[in-house]
Write a protein that holds these residues in place. Structure first.
Motif, PDB file in Angstrom:
ATOM      1  N   GLY A 132      -8.262  -3.469   9.546  1.00 11.62           N
ATOM      2  CA  GLY A 132      -8.975  -2.313   8.572  1.00 11.62           C
ATOM      3  C   GLY A 132      -8.592  -0.920   8.779  1.00 11.62           C
TER       4      GLY A 132
ATOM      5  N   SER B  81      -9.511  -9.341  11.997  1.00  9.74           N
ATOM      6  CA  SER B  81      -9.539  -8.464  10.936  1.00  9.74           C
ATOM      7  C   SER B  81      -8.647  -7.317  11.215  1.00  9.74           C
TER       8      SER B  81
ATOM      9  N   VAL C 265     -11.257  -4.861   6.731  1.00 13.44           N
ATOM     10  CA  VAL C 265     -11.321  -5.162   5.366  1.00 13.44           C
ATOM     11  C   VAL C 265     -10.300  -6.496   5.001  1.00 13.44           C
ATOM     12  N   TYR C 266      -9.439  -6.880   5.897  1.00  5.65           N
ATOM     13  CA  TYR C 266      -8.557  -7.862   5.618  1.00  5.65           C
ATOM     14  C   TYR C 266      -9.046  -8.936   6.697  1.00  5.65           C
ATOM     15  N   SER C 267      -9.017 -10.173   6.485  1.00  8.17           N
ATOM     16  CA  SER C 267      -9.007 -11.200   7.413  1.00  8.17           C
ATOM     17  C   SER C 267      -8.168 -12.295   7.598  1.00  8.17           C
TER      18      SER C 267
ATOM     19  N   VAL D 182      -6.558   0.797   0.091  1.00  4.71           N
ATOM     20  CA  VAL D 182      -6.826  -0.259   1.229  1.00  4.71           C
ATOM     21  C   VAL D 182      -8.101  -0.970   0.609  1.00  4.71           C
ATOM     22  N   LYS D 183      -9.316  -0.045   0.060  1.00  9.38           N
ATOM     23  CA  LYS D 183     -10.453  -0.803  -0.445  1.00  9.38           C
ATOM     24  C   LYS D 183     -10.999   0.335  -1.355  1.00  9.38           C
ATOM     25  N   PRO D 184     -11.093   0.097  -2.608  1.00  8.03           N
ATOM     26  CA  PRO D 184     -11.501   1.173  -3.377  1.00  8.03           C
ATOM     27  C   PRO D 184     -13.155   1.415  -3.134  1.00  8.03           C
TER      28      PRO D 184
ATOM     29  N   LEU E   5       0.838  -1.159  -0.071  1.00 10.42           N
ATOM     30  CA  LEU E   5       0.027   0.066  -0.023  1.00 10.42           C
ATOM     31  C   LEU E   5       0.820   1.384   0.044  1.00 10.42           C
TER      32      LEU E   5
ATOM     33  N   LEU F 104     -14.182   2.867  -0.097  1.00 13.03           N
ATOM     34  CA  LEU F 104     -14.339   2.682   1.019  1.00 13.03           C
ATOM     35  C   LEU F 104     -15.051   3.849   1.556  1.00 13.03           C
TER      36      LEU F 104
ATOM     37  N   SER G  21      -7.099   5.711   1.632  1.00 14.96           N
ATOM     38  CA  SER G  21      -8.044   4.260   2.046  1.00 14.96           C
ATOM     39  C   SER G  21      -8.608   3.930   0.975  1.00 14.96           C
ATOM     40  N   ASP G  22      -8.643   4.599  -0.479  1.00 10.94           N
ATOM     41  CA  ASP G  22      -8.891   3.943  -1.490  1.00 10.94           C
ATOM     42  C   ASP G  22      -8.029   2.553  -2.060  1.00 10.94           C
TER      43      ASP G  22
END
Length: 319
Positions: free
Chosen positions: A281, A279, A173-175, A301-303, A122, A305, A298-299
């Motif tokens: 995030g 998790s 976001v991640y697990s 990390v996850k678009p 990232l 978001l 943040s995008d």
């Protein structure tokens, strides 16, 4: 029948008379206010008169050409000035914030494991897209990270949360699965149907008690009434893995920290039957308006978001 109060025709645009009022209050003169607003003196006078009629009270005392505020005028000036200045400054503030991606700094709080295992791609992508933004990673965990968020010393945090305080928002976001790691050839690695009770005879190597991992391990053992011992308490997953490889104890880690090289030198067993996945995030302070740089990060990390909102919806950690 009471007469109908006449509404002044500037009511459809309150900003103009309020702007004229604030300029006269600031400069003490209609002529100087007219010059500042690029209007004629009669136009400014008309706006002041209309505003006084609308509010039903004189706003100025007129001493020759000098205008001084009445008590009512002083009260209105206190209310109107920040509004007028805020609206008039929108364009400049907008352009300043848009330049946030062309320079400035982005402050991100994260723990060691997040910085070491999760953030590198990232950070690389962000630096490539926004080379003029100084990215500052604050290596903090627990309450220290939350304190930085609450004081606005950082723009956002990336990490794992078990409990989400009411003043913060967390978007997982991640697990990652929980894993038992042991030295090569350890007796537990050969035991089929591994149970939590099987871990009791062996000392655990865990991070410090103040960290989430220790709390989670303790919670699971306590809930299942299984005794355990801590052989060594030490910070840093790399150190823990090294000591486990030396057969100084076993450990329960989050899958985020395990590399292919680790799996070659350690015995690894999934403990998802007993421990919930962790998790990871993004954490933000509720109500905080994020900078363009923070939104861009943040995008990554996850678009999307932050799509159609300035912060995250309240949500609990996926445990």
């Amino acid at each position: 029948m009471a007469p109908v109060k006449q509404r002044f025709y500037y009511k459809g645009d309150r900003l103009k008379p309020l702007r004229a009022f604030c300029q006269v209050a600031r400069l003490g003169s209609v002529s100087r206010a007219a010059e500042a607003l690029y209007l004629s003196q009669p136009a400014v006078t008309l706006q002041l008169q209309a505003l006084e009629r609308e509010l039903g009270t004189p706003l100025f005392e007129r001493l020759g050409r000098r205008f001084t505020l009445t008590r009512s005028g002083a009260l209105l000036y206190e209310l109107a000035r920040p509004l007028v200045e805020g609206i008039d400054g929108i364009e400049g503030e907008f352009r300043t914030r848009m330049k946030g991606l062309e320079g400035g700094a982005l402050h991100v709080a994260a723990g060691s494991s997040t910085i070491l295992y999760l953030l590198p791609p990232l950070v690389a992508a962000f630096r490539q897209a926004h080379p003029s933004v100084q990215l500052v990673l604050h290596n903090v965990t627990g309450q220290d990270g939350l304190a930085l968020l609450r004081s606005d010393a950082v723009d956002l945090a990336v990490g794992s949360m078990l409990d989400v305080p009411t003043d913060l928002s967390y978007a997982p976001v991640y697990s990652f699965e929980p894993m038992l790691i042991m030295a090569k050839g350890h007796a537990l690695s050969r035991r089929p149907g591994l149970k939590l009770e099987d871990l009791s005879p062996y000392g655990l190597i865990l991070p410090p008690k103040r960290l989430t991992t220790w709390r989670l391990v303790d919670l699971v053992f306590q809930q299942r009434r299984v005794p355990y011992t801590v052989a060594l308490e030490v910070g840093g997953w790399e150190i823990i893995k090294q000591y486990v490889a030396m057969d100084l104890g076993i450990s329960i880690v989050t899958g985020i920290c395990l590399t292919e090289a680790d799996r070659e030198r350690l015995e690894v067993r999934n403990l998802g039957e007993y421990f919930p996945p962790r998790s990871y995030g993004v954490v933000v302070r509720k109500g905080k308006l994020l900078s363009p740089a923070a939104r861009a990060f943040s995008d990554l990390v996850k678009p999307g978001l932050f799509e159609r909102r300035d912060g995250f919806d309240t949500g609990q950690s996926e445990r």
